[in-house]
Design a protein around this motif. Structure first.
Motif, mmCIF file in Angstrom:
data_model
loop_
_atom_site.group_PDB
_atom_site.id
_atom_site.type_symbol
_atom_site.label_atom_id
_atom_site.label_comp_id
_atom_site.label_asym_id
_atom_site.label_seq_id
_atom_site.Cartn_x
_atom_site.Cartn_y
_atom_site.Cartn_z
ATOM 1 N N TRP A 212 0.886 -1.160 0.000
ATOM 2 C CA TRP A 212 0.000 0.000 0.000
ATOM 3 C C TRP A 212 0.925 1.211 0.000
ATOM 4 C CZ3 TRP A 212 -5.172 1.270 -0.314
ATOM 5 C CH2 TRP A 212 -5.470 2.623 -0.056
ATOM 6 N N GLU A 213 0.967 1.962 -1.080
ATOM 7 C CA GLU A 213 1.906 3.076 -1.165
ATOM 8 C C GLU A 213 1.314 4.356 -0.589
ATOM 9 O OE1 GLU A 213 4.073 4.154 -4.560
ATOM 10 O OE2 GLU A 213 4.426 2.093 -5.231
ATOM 11 N N ARG A 214 2.109 5.036 0.191
ATOM 12 C CA ARG A 214 1.752 6.389 0.670
ATOM 13 C C ARG A 214 1.406 7.240 -0.546
ATOM 14 N NH1 ARG A 214 6.442 10.125 3.338
ATOM 15 N NH2 ARG A 214 7.411 9.568 1.357
ATOM 16 N N GLY A 215 0.250 7.853 -0.514
ATOM 17 C CA GLY A 215 -0.122 8.804 -1.560
ATOM 18 C C GLY A 215 -0.518 8.194 -2.881
ATOM 19 N N CYS A 222 6.646 -1.770 -6.160
ATOM 20 C CA CYS A 222 7.239 -0.624 -5.445
ATOM 21 C C CYS A 222 8.718 -0.941 -5.252
ATOM 22 C CB CYS A 222 6.538 -0.428 -4.104
ATOM 23 S SG CYS A 222 7.201 0.957 -3.157
ATOM 24 N N GLY A 223 9.575 -0.191 -5.935
ATOM 25 C CA GLY A 223 11.006 -0.495 -5.895
ATOM 26 C C GLY A 223 11.616 -0.233 -4.534
ATOM 27 N N THR A 224 11.335 0.941 -3.969
ATOM 28 C CA THR A 224 11.894 1.241 -2.648
ATOM 29 C C THR A 224 11.290 0.304 -1.600
ATOM 30 O OG1 THR A 224 10.223 3.001 -2.466
ATOM 31 C CG2 THR A 224 12.478 3.666 -3.055
ATOM 32 N N GLY A 225 10.028 -0.091 -1.835
ATOM 33 C CA GLY A 225 9.397 -1.043 -0.916
ATOM 34 C C GLY A 225 10.067 -2.404 -0.958
HETATM 35 N N1 LIG Z 1 6.591 3.243 -6.333
HETATM 36 C C1 LIG Z 1 7.782 3.812 -5.766
HETATM 37 C C2 LIG Z 1 7.635 4.198 -4.342
HETATM 38 C C3 LIG Z 1 6.981 5.471 -4.229
HETATM 39 C C4 LIG Z 1 6.966 5.815 -2.796
HETATM 40 C C5 LIG Z 1 5.906 6.829 -2.526
HETATM 41 N N2 LIG Z 1 4.604 6.194 -2.495
HETATM 42 C C6 LIG Z 1 6.177 7.497 -1.210
HETATM 43 O O1 LIG Z 1 5.295 8.202 -0.757
HETATM 44 O O2 LIG Z 1 7.258 7.307 -0.648
HETATM 45 C C7 LIG Z 1 8.975 2.923 -5.910
HETATM 46 O O3 LIG Z 1 9.044 2.206 -6.892
HETATM 47 O O4 LIG Z 1 9.874 3.004 -5.048
#
Ligand SMILES: N[C@H](CCC[C@H](N)C(=O)O)C(=O)O
Length: 282
Positions: A212-215, A222-225
């Motif tokens: 569940w991404e913030r915003g 989600c890469g950072t996830g």
């Molecule tokens: N989809 C993104 C993460 C976005 C993070 C964003 N939702 C936040 O508020 O930090 C990814 O690939 O890392």
């Protein structure tokens, strides 16, 4: 005579495993976007629609090729987006003909390079561990999180330039993420809100992750996830220091390197290019 208003602006529609982006190039034509304009362009019916909007601007340092600004679909500006970083890196490499690119973001400089099979690898920088590095409310008392009601155990907090709370569960598919996600995203424990991952180990160095991404809400990837997930799983002793992270949209290869940086490898895709009509722009 084009029906488009003259100040129309070209864009690329790209995605990384279905985590989709509108990419605008502001290196030669400055662009100031309001949160309202981001939301307008992000509307999946009356705009173009995206999980995140990315503006590629002139870098502020000689060490990078471009500066990447990122907004979530709700108009909030954020510091990191792994899948979008791969997409921007691909665009820069297409232009330069070089197999590498350096992208400056609010979270720092990110090194990208081509990898086998047409994939792109990005050094997503250092992982910030534990709650101390995630903007938290005054009491780090996870007892108040609505966890106990849902059978979730305490999450692992990991910062990847953005905040993540990683919950390890027995069955990732069974978690009612569309209900729990917004509750956790907006919990007072996270004054800057938080990205929420539910993760189920599914084999040696293989993790199933939903997000569940913030915003932005539930996204396909989600890469950072995924980076936060591997760091969290390694800290919990569930894996070594690298893993395949299986997302709704596909699989990312993540390695938590000995220097605490996290290397993410995955695909990019260009869906189409288009022109934003001036009525969508500020
Ligand atoms: N989809 C993104 C993460 C976005 C993070 C964003 N939702 C936040 O508020 O930090 C990814 O690939 O890392």
């Amino acid at each position: 005579m084009s029906a488009l208003s003259p100040q129309g602006r070209s864009f690329l529609k790209m995605h990384g495993l279905g985590n989709d982006f509108v990419v605008l190039d502001a290196r030669s034509q400055p662009l100031v976007l309001s949160a309202e304009a981001v939301r307008r362009i992000g509307d999946r019916r009356t705009g173009v629609g995206f999980d995140q909007m990315v503006v590629v601007g002139p870098t502020k340092t000689k060490l990078a090729d471009a500066f990447m600004t990122i907004w979530n679909a709700d108009g909030s500006e954020v510091s990191a987006c792994g899948n979008a970083t791969r997409c921007v890196a691909w665009m820069l490499m297409q232009e330069s003909g070089q197999p590498h690119a350096v992208i400056e973001t609010r979270a720092g400089l990110l090194d990208a390079q081509t990898a086998a099979g047409g994939l792109i690898s990005v050094d997503m920088g250092p992982a910030y561990l534990d709650w101390r590095d995630i903007p938290l409310g005054q009491a780090v008392d996870t007892n108040h999180l609505p966890l106990r009601l849902e059978g979730l155990t305490d999450p692992v907090g990991v910062g990847m330039g953005n905040p993540h709370a990683v919950f390890f569960v027995d069955d990732a598919e069974a978690v009612d993420l569309s209900r729990l996600g917004p509750i956790l995203e907006h919990d007072p424990l996270f004054p800057e809100r938080c990205n929420i991952e539910v993760v189920q180990p599914i084999g040696p160095d293989r993790l199933r992750m939903r997000v569940w991404e913030r915003g932005a809400g539930i996204t396909l990837a989600c890469g950072t996830g995924a980076c936060a997930t591997v760091v969290a799983a390694a800290r919990r002793g569930l894996i070594g220091r690298s893993a395949e992270v299986v997302l709704d949209g596909g699989t990312l290869s993540i390695e938590w390197m000995k220097d605490n940086h996290v290397l993410m490898t995955g695909p990019v895709a260009l869906s189409y290019s288009g022109t934003l009509d001036g009525s969508l722009l500020p």
